[in-house]
Design a protein around this motif. Structure first.
Motif, PDB file in Angstrom:
ATOM      1  N   ALA A  15       0.840  -1.203   0.000  1.00 42.84           N
ATOM      2  CA  ALA A  15       0.000   0.000   0.000  1.00 42.84           C
ATOM      3  C   ALA A  15       0.869   1.245   0.000  1.00 42.84           C
ATOM      4  N   ALA A  16       1.878   1.272   0.875  1.00 43.66           N
ATOM      5  CA  ALA A  16       2.771   2.431   0.945  1.00 43.66           C
ATOM      6  C   ALA A  16       3.474   2.636  -0.388  1.00 43.66           C
ATOM      7  N   VAL A  19       1.079   4.126  -2.985  1.00 46.03           N
ATOM      8  CA  VAL A  19       0.850   5.553  -2.769  1.00 46.03           C
ATOM      9  C   VAL A  19       2.067   6.354  -3.208  1.00 46.03           C
ATOM     10  N   LEU A  20       3.248   5.826  -2.899  1.00 40.79           N
ATOM     11  CA  LEU A  20       4.475   6.514  -3.298  1.00 40.79           C
ATOM     12  C   LEU A  20       4.563   6.639  -4.820  1.00 40.79           C
ATOM     13  N   ALA A  23       2.275   9.222  -5.984  1.00 36.89           N
ATOM     14  CA  ALA A  23       2.808  10.552  -5.701  1.00 36.89           C
ATOM     15  C   ALA A  23       3.824  10.948  -6.762  1.00 36.89           C
TER      16      ALA A  23
END
Lengths: 125, 163
Positions: A15-16, A19-20, A23
């Protein structure tokens, strides 16, 4: 601390990571590139251009919704605003083409445009 | 609804409101972001497998929070962000059961929250200008989401002990 990390799962990293990546993609797509010197400062309310000031200039623009814009030389900034959060003011000084300051409560956008960056008059729908 | 459930939900709503209020005192060095401490409450209810309760508390918190704050216009953004975040977290929890801890859920929720707010801002302003905030906000959702998720884990244990 270690007990906390035991609670995390490998899915969290996915998940992280996702998202990265989003971004970074957003950065590539939406951030203004290093453009040339700006040649125009534009104030838009509700997507409609209300003032366009050719740079360089020395001017103070008081838009009647409570936002005050200062233009000086090749820079522009929101000097003050009657909005509660003052995000627009805290954005600081805009000095490159493509940079913007946004006031959401007053639905106002201050932007600098230059030879490489063009904002269609009337906003983008 | 049992009185006990009603009372608990009321307390959770109050807690979420207090958290929102308290975190508004933390100085924000950069425009447009906040830690989103109130989402700890939403997360707690979601991880307790009571999504309808989480949604109820979220809506109550949004409406009451707007009433109490000086900023009624912010409701639209808070609602868009909050509801999208809830939707994403709910779907993730349902479709990937056991794959994400509250930390992962929270990071995804925070990212969805910011995306929702930027989306609404673009619609209201009639411009793509707010999109420039998206990369920064998405990046920020990593630490803030992780923090909220961690708080949820820590508090979850405390809440369980109270049961």
């Amino acid at each position: 601390m270690k007990r906390f990390f035991k609670q995390c799962k490998p899915g969290d990293l996915v998940a992280a990571g996702a998202v990265l990546l989003l971004a970074l993609a957003a950065a590539l797509l939406f951030l203004p590139r290093a453009a040339g010197a700006p040649d125009c400062a534009t104030v838009q309310i509700d997507g409609v251009t209300v003032r366009q000031i050719a740079l360089p200039a020395e001017e103070t623009v008081s838009v009647d919704n409570g936002v005050t814009v200062r233009v000086s030389g090749y820079t522009a900034w929101v000097e003050e605003s009657d909005c509660p959060d003052k995000t627009c003011v805290r954005t600081g000084v805009l000095s490159r083409a493509g940079e913007r300051a946004v006031c959401l409560p007053n639905r106002t956008v201050l932007s600098l445009t230059g030879a490489d960056e063009a904002i269609v008059a009337g906003g983008v729908r | 609804m049992k009185t006990r459930t009603l009372t608990r939900l009321a307390l959770m709503t109050a807690a979420a409101l207090v958290l929102s209020y308290l975190e508004s005192f933390i100085p924000l060095p950069l425009p447009g972001w906040k830690i989103g401490l109130a989402n700890v409450v939403t997360l707690l209810l979601l991880t307790a497998d009571t999504p309808p309760q989480a949604l109820a508390v979220l809506v109550a918190r949004l409406l009451l929070g707007t009433l109490f704050s000086a900023n009624p216009g912010a409701l639209l953004y808070a609602a868009a962000g909050g509801l999208l975040a809830f939707g994403v977290m709910f779907v993730l929890k349902k479709c990937l059961p056991g794959r994400l801890s509250p930390v992962g859920l929270s990071i995804a929720g925070a990212a969805a929250h910011h995306a929702g707010q930027v989306g609404v801002a673009c619609l209201i302003l009639g411009s793509t200008a707010p999109l420039a905030f998206l990369p920064f906000l998405l990046g920020v959702s990593l630490p803030t989401g992780a923090l909220t998720g961690a708080l949820c884990i820590a508090l979850g244990r405390a809440v369980k002990r109270e049961e």
